[in-house]
Structures are given as structure tokens and as C-alpha cells.
Scaffold this active site. Sequence first.
Site, short mmCIF file in Angstrom:
data_model
loop_
_atom_site.label_atom_id
_atom_site.label_comp_id
_atom_site.label_asym_id
_atom_site.label_seq_id
_atom_site.Cartn_x
_atom_site.Cartn_y
_atom_site.Cartn_z
N GLY A 48 0.84 -1.19 0.00
CA GLY A 48 0.00 0.00 0.00
C GLY A 48 0.87 1.24 0.00
N GLN A 53 3.43 9.82 0.74
CA GLN A 53 4.66 9.03 0.64
C GLN A 53 5.41 9.25 -0.67
OE1 GLN A 53 2.61 5.21 2.08
NE2 GLN A 53 4.69 5.06 2.86
N CYS A 95 6.49 0.04 7.15
CA CYS A 95 6.07 1.16 6.31
C CYS A 95 7.22 1.56 5.40
CB CYS A 95 5.66 2.34 7.20
SG CYS A 95 5.16 3.80 6.27
N LEU A 96 6.92 1.79 4.14
CA LEU A 96 7.97 2.17 3.19
C LEU A 96 8.63 3.49 3.59
CD1 LEU A 96 6.15 1.24 -0.14
CD2 LEU A 96 7.98 -0.03 1.00
N HIS A 137 -3.70 1.29 7.89
CA HIS A 137 -2.38 1.92 7.78
C HIS A 137 -2.41 3.07 6.76
CE1 HIS A 137 2.19 1.45 7.70
NE2 HIS A 137 1.97 2.22 6.64
N GLU A 138 -3.05 2.83 5.60
CA GLU A 138 -3.05 3.86 4.55
C GLU A 138 -3.96 5.04 4.90
OE1 GLU A 138 -0.65 3.60 2.63
OE2 GLU A 138 -0.28 1.49 3.04
N HIS A 141 -2.10 7.28 7.17
CA HIS A 141 -1.15 8.16 6.47
C HIS A 141 -1.83 9.47 6.07
CE1 HIS A 141 2.73 6.30 5.87
NE2 HIS A 141 2.21 5.16 5.49
NI NI Z 1 3.11 3.31 5.39
#
Ligand code: NI
Length: 173
Positions: A48, A53, A95-96, A137-138, A141
Site C-alpha cells: 500500500g 509518501q 512502512c515504506l 495503515h493507509e 497516512h
Molecule cells: Ni506506510
Amino acid sequence: MTGRARKITVVGDPVLSTPARQVTSFDDELATLIDDMFASLAVAEGVGLAAPQVGVGLAVFVYDCPDGTGKRQVGHVINPTIETSGAPELHDEGCLSVPGPYHELERAGHAVVRGVDKTGAPIEVSGDGFFARCLQHETDHLRGVLYIDHLPRNRRRRVLREMEPFEWNAPVP
Ligand code: NI
């Protein structure tokens, strides 16, 4: 889909801690953003990705994530709201934008996200287990919240110390 991978922002960048703005223009620029986010997600081998991001403070996320039954779910949501239910589940999360480490975190077992697609048409996405975790999670963000913000301070510090930049995370020429 012909997106171009963009650089992934890393914790500390203010765009990640700022609530995203609602999308009001459903134009080519938005469609390009979504294509680029899918390209970025593929390069990163993530499940995701939210627009902040890739440095864009708009309420958009994309996902390519197995659901509770292992079936692949792929899509995007704009201006999402979320409702969660079900027993909490404790699993590792990463998380990226916090590259490297994972940490366990409790999330609701079921999530329903409502929003619109890139044409402005209403959509609803729901899922269990890992996919429910991804949806939570998304949407976090887009409120300026990272998963590490849910951790006790000492745990958060440890995760931040363990970060290692991804070698692929450079601007694409
Ligand atoms: Ni993330």
C-alpha cells in the site's frame, strides 16, 4: 498502466505528518499521480502507498495486497473514511516511509473504507486480516499518522534507530 516511480518520502519529512487535503479536481494530473503511485509501489514491493509518501499532500492511497483469504486486492481510494470492527489482531507492521524495521501493532480485524475513485464515483472497499491492516495503515497516512506513532515512545525510538534507507529509493531519471 504507465506510471513512473517517484521517490518515497521518509519519516521526518513534514508531508508525512500533515493531514492530507481532500481531492477536488478529478483530472489527468490525479490519474497520473495514481499511475505513478502504483509504479512506486511495485518498485518498492509494498502492499500500500499513500500520496504523502510520494510527497503529495492529497487524500489518495493505492493498494496491491492479499486479503484475508489470500486473494489479491488491487485498487485506489480518494478522500477515504474508515470504519473498523472485529477483534483486534496483533501482527508485525512496517512502512515504506520507515524503511527497514517492522514492529508488532494491534489493528482491528475488519475495516470498511468509503471514498471515491479517480472519476469521482463513490466506492467502498472492505477487508479482513492483513488487508484490513493495510486499509487502516493507509488511511492513517492521510491523517498524518505513521504506524510508529501508535507505539510507545521507547519502541518508536528503537524502530527509528533500526531504519536503513532502501537502495532503490532514488529519483528516477
Ligand atoms: Ni506506510
